[in-house]
Design an enzyme around this catalytic site. Structure first.
Site, PDB file in Angstrom:
ATOM      1  N   GLU A   1     -10.164   3.827  -4.725  1.00 10.60           N
ATOM      2  CA  GLU A   1      -9.868   5.108  -4.097  1.00 10.60           C
ATOM      3  C   GLU A   1      -8.826   5.950  -4.839  1.00 10.60           C
ATOM      4  O   GLU A   1      -7.883   6.453  -4.249  1.00 10.60           O
ATOM      5  CB  GLU A   1      -9.449   4.899  -2.639  1.00 10.60           C
ATOM      6  CG  GLU A   1     -10.549   4.247  -1.819  1.00 10.60           C
ATOM      7  CD  GLU A   1     -10.255   4.216  -0.325  1.00 10.60           C
ATOM      8  OE1 GLU A   1     -11.138   4.650   0.425  1.00 10.60           O
ATOM      9  OE2 GLU A   1      -9.168   3.773   0.067  1.00 10.60           O
TER      10      GLU A   1
ATOM     11  N   HIS B   1      -3.137   3.903  -3.709  1.00 12.45           N
ATOM     12  CA  HIS B   1      -2.569   3.040  -2.673  1.00 12.45           C
ATOM     13  C   HIS B   1      -1.166   2.574  -3.011  1.00 12.45           C
ATOM     14  O   HIS B   1      -0.808   1.423  -2.773  1.00 12.45           O
ATOM     15  CB  HIS B   1      -3.489   1.845  -2.388  1.00 12.45           C
ATOM     16  CG  HIS B   1      -4.760   2.249  -1.706  1.00 12.45           C
ATOM     17  ND1 HIS B   1      -4.814   2.559  -0.367  1.00 12.45           N
ATOM     18  CD2 HIS B   1      -6.009   2.454  -2.189  1.00 12.45           C
ATOM     19  CE1 HIS B   1      -6.052   2.905  -0.058  1.00 12.45           C
ATOM     20  NE2 HIS B   1      -6.793   2.864  -1.127  1.00 12.45           N
TER      21      HIS B   1
ATOM     22  N   ASP C   1       0.862  -1.176   0.000  1.00 12.23           N
ATOM     23  CA  ASP C   1       0.000   0.000   0.000  1.00 12.23           C
ATOM     24  C   ASP C   1       0.905   1.234   0.000  1.00 12.23           C
ATOM     25  O   ASP C   1       2.117   1.116  -0.141  1.00 12.23           O
ATOM     26  CB  ASP C   1      -0.963  -0.024   1.206  1.00 12.23           C
ATOM     27  CG  ASP C   1      -2.307   0.620   0.853  1.00 12.23           C
ATOM     28  OD1 ASP C   1      -2.319   1.829   0.585  1.00 12.23           O
ATOM     29  OD2 ASP C   1      -3.323  -0.089   0.837  1.00 12.23           O
TER      30      ASP C   1
END
Lengths: 630, 594
Positions: A403, A332, A278
């Site tokens: 995201e 990420h 991440d």
């Protein structure tokens, strides 16, 4: 030496316990029962070490009742009472018919005889499964001297037959069903497990292990028991029964991940989704791109070598679990991706560690791949090649895809003065995804991966979804709230869906916000009842055929290996029964049947025997008095 | 692959991993002390520059105005922050006292200190200094109570360290602080060259409640929590020993209690184990205050009365449907109509007094009496007569409380030990004055922060211990509509500062915790409360964060299964994870969007 010390402490504690047990049992035989009257003697030593067993359980109306032991009755331990008192005590509850005997016989593990009629590559796996079955039975033993006890049996024969010995890789279409029969024949117990594939047979052994328990009241130091007579037919409801663990926010040791897999196997879960990187860290050492972990891990010790990953993949496979490595892109990412300029490749990632983070990402630190740098795709292809090689998993691949912060890209494009071709940056994101998928296919020798999973996002919504995601090969992992229209929309657009609704199956929630600012996005904690009672296909009348299954998720912002076990268990076990058995919900009351409490409590004890630190479900009194706390 | 993995083969691998976990980072990251913070920088194998440290812990030791000490001392001044490498295998201890008992106690404390530093390694390549630690306790008292003076000064001048405490407990706290000033640096132990610390607690009573009745906690687990407490200078373990679910304490005089009350023959606390715990705790500056809750929160353990010819000692035991008779299953309340209960209580109390010897504070529970339970018992109704008003039941409860205290006093040498009770309808202003004399009772409040009950009780002359329900109840967040309190919330809970406030306690009720998860629920949040209670800073968790992360690592390094509270990235990069801070820190990388 944090790890060494814990291990040492645990070992010492275990040894002490074993010693104490031996001592206690040795003591007890000579001690008479204490009288039922007050003793006024001022003597501390009278009852200090060894009280005889205190409680006995009677099965009354399919419920075990606790009573103090009195002189004239043979005490029955709780496990023995529970196993023979109405409930199957199996977890997850089989989907086919189950018949269980009402008596038990004693045996010891040296009486096992394992036989298999399996041919082909599965034969070796069956052998491994026998050994892990044996380990699991051994984990129940609380006194190693129990071998001296007399048993009811001569032999305990376990015979496993697998029809398709050539199937050694789990696929979505793999038949995981099995049938199990257990009979007594003369002085022997004979178990037959038949399955079409190794994976079914393995589940059968798991079920068999649940028909075996430790009875500490039997004989002088306790012994193993098995139910006398059983038939079970069983098959899972969903082909994909997953658990996701994040090892990027906080690192988890290989050892702790093996414990996760042991727990998964015990609950017949079959996909380990390893969110391995991440923006915070990149602990995965990739042979082709070593720079990633070199500049992205928290420390050299907090990494996963290729050998370690392969060992996990194999450890999982033997336990009927496939491993999916997710390197999330294009968001990420961050730490681990900053070496581009140094090597003449330009910025591979943008907004890395940018502050104030709240403008560029959902949580610190920020970072996103640079979609306009062609070198990014070359690096991706190398990474994909490594990931495919490490897992040998070519049916399912997870590309992440959640995201994306378009503001980050907007800022970056503005800064680098790239003439923007995009009036809507979602198209940039969509094209990134298409390019990444093309590289994935190249990395897979030109073969298309049949099932590519993406997290649900703006891109998995209309109008973008139909433009960029192929409904024949993309599975959307729907993680929004179950109250949102997301899942229903995806299904009505004919996409296959994997369900991970945040309001039920996010196991990390409930610990408040971990930063000074920002919302506690996913509070409150999901108790096991919430996890268990989530059945969106019934609640929202969704078409079950397009749902490949479910996955519980543990993000690791506020968890690392010291609390990993207790976050996962027994809640993940509750999840497992939902996706294996899928019992009906009572939509009027949402009440959970007493039998579920009893069985889950027993399953928790099994997990603890295996060394997993499963969290307490209630006061012990409630386990000892079934049905009385509801 | 080659570079990184080939060095990780075989046992080298294990050593490397262990070393790295212990903060023995030789490689990639270094920390630079920059202003008040430690900034992570990459150092790919090259030597470190001045002001760069190979581990965050080492950087924190020298960086900022209070280094990494937790809880923050009253006065902390570093005179010379040069690193000093120590030979921890050769520490000379000088105990300055003529009192044998004090000397023996301090010897035990010093051996705790030595064990906690950790084993010395022979591989340290720095020049090491042997350490001489001089300790002195001004008073010979070995009592740990609300009057104990825990003040200490800690003075480090090169190899010579002097700790002067008002009592042995002050000295112990000084040694605990010293432990935090000794940081592992690879195979070496490093400290700073010269410093002066003087320190004392803000509150006298700094507690953690552990409940061993809902679920049993092993003695080892209780000890692990005591170690965590010692590391954070908490000084009271409130041991909620018994409840309606179980009675694990082996009362030598009333063996039936645990026979009928323990979950199993191994799930008990024998007198020897209790004595061992009391001693273990005391060496670590922690006193154990036992609680035998009554008249509610009893049940299992008390059911043998009829068989023993003593009549019903409890009423509505395990009664169903439980919702009609208690707040939580199983039900049970003592039967105040049966005078035999006082004889039994007297014996239990007597065992407690014998074990604790000098019992100056005893927790009698006294919460959550559920009137419908008593109201359902014909025996009790007969006892109280026809007047069945709520007042009458409160009187009955007050009568019980008075008689229970009387039998307690009778076995505790008629002493005037403080009795602690929880707030309840009996402690409501208007009732409390008539039932609980304020010179005998200390009241533990467990109301939300917004409730002014603590003020009211103070005004009535009671001393109070505060357990703010909406901040310091560590069990919340996992049942009903309660929510979890983060370490920040725990830290930011400022309690009253009146003289009558003895202090506070964080409470770990045991319904949903046992040996498997209790540590990760308690830690590091109890450490956050510890700084509130020891230092009571006017600042909030925002300014404590960096030190707190270090303290949390210390807990982990001592083997406590503490929880992480943030991604490791945020620990390694002190300023990166906060919006507010980030906005104010000038950074070449940050641009503000218009």
């Amino acid at each position: 030496m944090k790890q060494g010390e814990i291990r040492k402490a645990l070992m010492v504690a275990t040894l002490l316990c074993v010693f104490l047990f031996i001592y206690l049992y040795w003591q007890q035989s000579s001690k008479p029962l204490q009288p039922l009257v007050l003793t006024y003697k001022h003597v501390y030593t009278a009852n200090k070490k060894s009280q005889p067993h205190q409680w006995t359980w009677h099965c009354v109306n399919q419920r075990c009742e606790r009573h103090p032991i009195t002189d004239n009755i043979k005490a029955v331990s709780l496990p023995t009472c529970s196993m023979l008192c109405g409930s199957t005590q199996l977890w997850p509850q089989p989907t086919g018919p189950v018949t269980l005997g009402s008596k038990a016989v004693t045996f010891n593990h040296l009486q096992f005889e394992f036989e298999t009629l399996t041919s082909g590559a599965a034969r070796a796996l069956v052998k491994e499964a026998f050994s892990s079955f044996n380990d699991s039975v051994l984990s129940l033993v609380r006194n190693n001297n129990y071998l001296q006890e007399k048993t009811d049996l001569d032999k305990f024969i376990v015979r496993v037959s697998v029809v398709h010995g050539d199937i050694v890789k789990l696929k979505l279409k793999t038949d995981e069903s099995y049938t199990l029969t257990l009979k007594q024949r003369a002085g022997d117990i004979l178990v037959n497990i038949t399955a079409r594939t190794y994976f079914g047979a393995r589940h059968g052994l798991e079920t068999l292990s649940q028909l075996i328990w430790w009875d500490q009241y039997e004989g002088t130091i306790g012994t193993l028991k098995v139910i006398k007579g059983a038939t079970v037919q069983d098959a899972p409801t969903f082909p994909y029964r997953g658990l996701m663990i994040d090892t990027a926010r906080n690192f988890m040791s290989i050892e702790s991940l093996k414990r996760v897999l042991v727990g998964m196997a015990a609950n017949k879960l079959n996909v380990f989704h390893w969110h391995i990187t991440d923006s915070q860290s990149f602990p995965l050492v990739l042979p082709s791109v070593p720079q990633l972990s070199k500049t992205g891990s928290y420390s050299p010790g907090e990494t996963y070598s290729p050998e370690e990953v392969r060992a996990i993949v194999e450890f999982a496979r033997v336990r009927g679990i496939r491993t999916i490595l997710e390197m999330d892109v294009p968001a990420h990412v961050g730490n681990g991706w900053t070496w581009g300029p140094k090597e003449g490749l330009g910025d591979l990632a943008v907004c890395v560690n940018e502050r104030p983070w709240s403008l560029y990402c959902g949580e610190p630190p920020c970072g996103q791949l640079n979609p306009e740098n062609p070198n990014v795709y070359d690096v991706l292809e190398k990474i994909y090649r490594d990931l495919l090689e490490l897992t040998e998993e070519t049916e399912i691949f997870h590309i992440g895809g959640d995201e994306v912060n378009l503001e980050c890209w907007a800022q970056h494009l503005q800064k680098s003065n790239t003439p923007s071709n995009y009036s809507d940056l979602h198209d940039l994101w969509g094209e990134f995804t298409l390019k990444a998928l093309a590289r994935l296919q190249r990395a897979n020798g030109g073969e298309k991966i049949p099932q590519v999973i993406v997290w649900s996002s703006k891109l998995s919504k209309r109008p973008y979804i139909t433009k960029y995601l192929d409904r024949n090969s993309v599975v959307v992992q729907s993680w929004g709230s179950s109250q949102w229209p997301e899942t229903a929309d995806l299904l009505s657009d004919d996409y296959k869906v994997l369900i991970s609704h945040v309001d039920a199956w996010y196991l990390d929630c409930g610990f408040g916000r971990w930063r000074e600012t920002g919302e506690a996005a996913c509070d409150p904690y999901r108790p096991w009842q919430t996890v268990y009672n989530h059945r969106p296909w019934q609640q929202m009348r969704l078409d079950k055929r397009q749902i490949i299954g479910g996955e519980a998720c543990l993000w690791s912002e506020q968890v690392e290996e010291s609390s990993l076990d207790s976050r996962l268990w027994p809640r993940t076990a509750a999840f497992a029964e939902r996706v294996w058995t899928d019992p009906q919900l009572d939509l009027a009351t949402f009440s959970i049947h007493e039998d579920v409490y009893t069985r889950l409590s027993t399953q928790r004890d099994r997990l603890i025997s295996k060394g997993l630190k499963a969290e307490a479900m209630w006061p012990t009194w409630c386990s000892q008095n079934p049905g009385m706390c509801l | 692959m080659r570079a990184l993995t080939s060095s990780k083969a075989g046992c080298l691998d294990v050593i490397l991993v262990l070393c790295v976990l212990a903060g023995f980072v030789s490689a990639r990251w270094a920390w630079k002390c920059d202003g008040g913070g430690c900034e992570r920088t990459s150092s790919l194998g090259d030597g470190l520059t001045v002001d760069e440290y190979p581990s965050l812990e080492l950087c924190r030791l020298v960086c900022g105005s209070s280094g990494g000490v937790w809880p923050i001392p009253s006065v902390y001044s570093v005179l010379n922050k040069e690193l000093l490498y120590l030979d921890v295998a050769n520490i000379t201890f000088n105990i300055k006292t003529n009192d044998d008992a004090s000397k023996a106690f301090l010897t035990d404390v010093l051996s705790y200190f030595k064990d906690s530093v950790g084993p010395a390694s022979l591989n340290c390549s720095e020049t090491v200094t042997s350490l001489s630690i001089n300790v002195e306790a001004r008073s010979e008292s070995l009592n740990l109570n609300w009057d104990t003076n825990e003040t200490y000064t800690l003075n480090g001048q090169g190899s010579s360290i002097t700790i002067v405490g008002e009592t042995v407990f002050g000295v112990r706290h000084g040694l605990e602080t010293l432990l935090q000033l000794i940081v592992k640096d690879g195979a070496c132990f490093a400290s700073i060259s010269s410093y002066v610390i003087s320190d004392k607690p803000f509150y006298k009573h700094r507690g953690l409640l552990l409940d061993t009745a809902r679920n049993y906690l092993s003695v080892d687990m209780i000890k692990r929590n005591i170690v965590g407490m010692a590391m954070s200078k908490l000084n009271v373990l409130h041991w909620h020993m018994s409840d309606s679910q179980s009675f694990p304490f082996v009362s030598s005089r009333v063996l039936n209690m645990s026979r009928y009350g323990a979950y199993g023959d191994e799930k008990v606390y024998s007198p020897e184990q209790v004595l061992d715990l009391i001693r273990f705790a005391k060496i670590r500056g922690v006193r154990i205050i036992p609680e035998i809750d009554g008249p509610a929160h009893v049940g299992n353990g008390w059911q043998w009365g009829p068989e023993a010819g003593l009549g019903n000692l409890v009423v509505c035991q395990n009664k169903q449907p439980w919702r009609s008779y208690c707040i939580q299953p199983p039900c049970g309340q003592l039967n105040p109509a049966n005078q035999n209960i006082y004889e039994v209580l007297k014996n239990i109390y007597n065992d407690i007094v014998d074990l604790w010897k000098n019992l100056e504070a005893f927790h009698m529970g006294g919460d959550e009496v559920y009137i419908p339970c008593w109201n359902s018992s014909s025996e009790i109704l007969k006892y109280i007569g026809n007047n069945r008003t709520e007042e009458r039941f409160l009187d009955l409860w007050a009568e019980f409380q008075a008689k229970a205290l009387e039998v307690f006093d009778s076995v505790n040498g008629g002493s005037s030990a403080s009795a602690i009770v929880w707030t309840s309808s009996l402690t409501a202003p208007g009732v409390v004055e008539n039932s609980l004399p304020n010179d005998r009772y200390v009241i533990q409040t467990w109301v939300p922060n917004s409730d002014n009950l603590p003020e009211e009780l103070l005004a009535l002359g009671y001393r109070v211990i505060i357990s703010t329900k909406d901040s310091w109840y560590l069990d919340h967040g996992f049942w009903g509509s309660t929510s979890y309190y983060t370490w920040r919330k725990v830290y930011d809970n400022k309690i009253l500062t009146d003289d009558g406030v003895l202090g506070g306690e964080v409470c770990m009720w045991g319904e949903l915790v046992d040996d498997n998860n209790v540590e990760s629920r308690v830690w590091p949040r109890a450490a956050a409360a510890a700084e509130r209670l020891w230092s009571n800073p006017s600042t909030t968790s925002v300014s404590a964060e960096k030190r707190f992360f270090v303290q949390n690592r210390r807990l982990a390094d001592r083997g406590i299964r503490t929880s992480v509270v943030t991604p490791e990235y945020c620990v390694q990069n002190e300023n990166d994870c906060d919006v507010k801070l980030a906005l104010f820190i000038p950074s070449s990388r940050s641009r503000i969007l218009v």
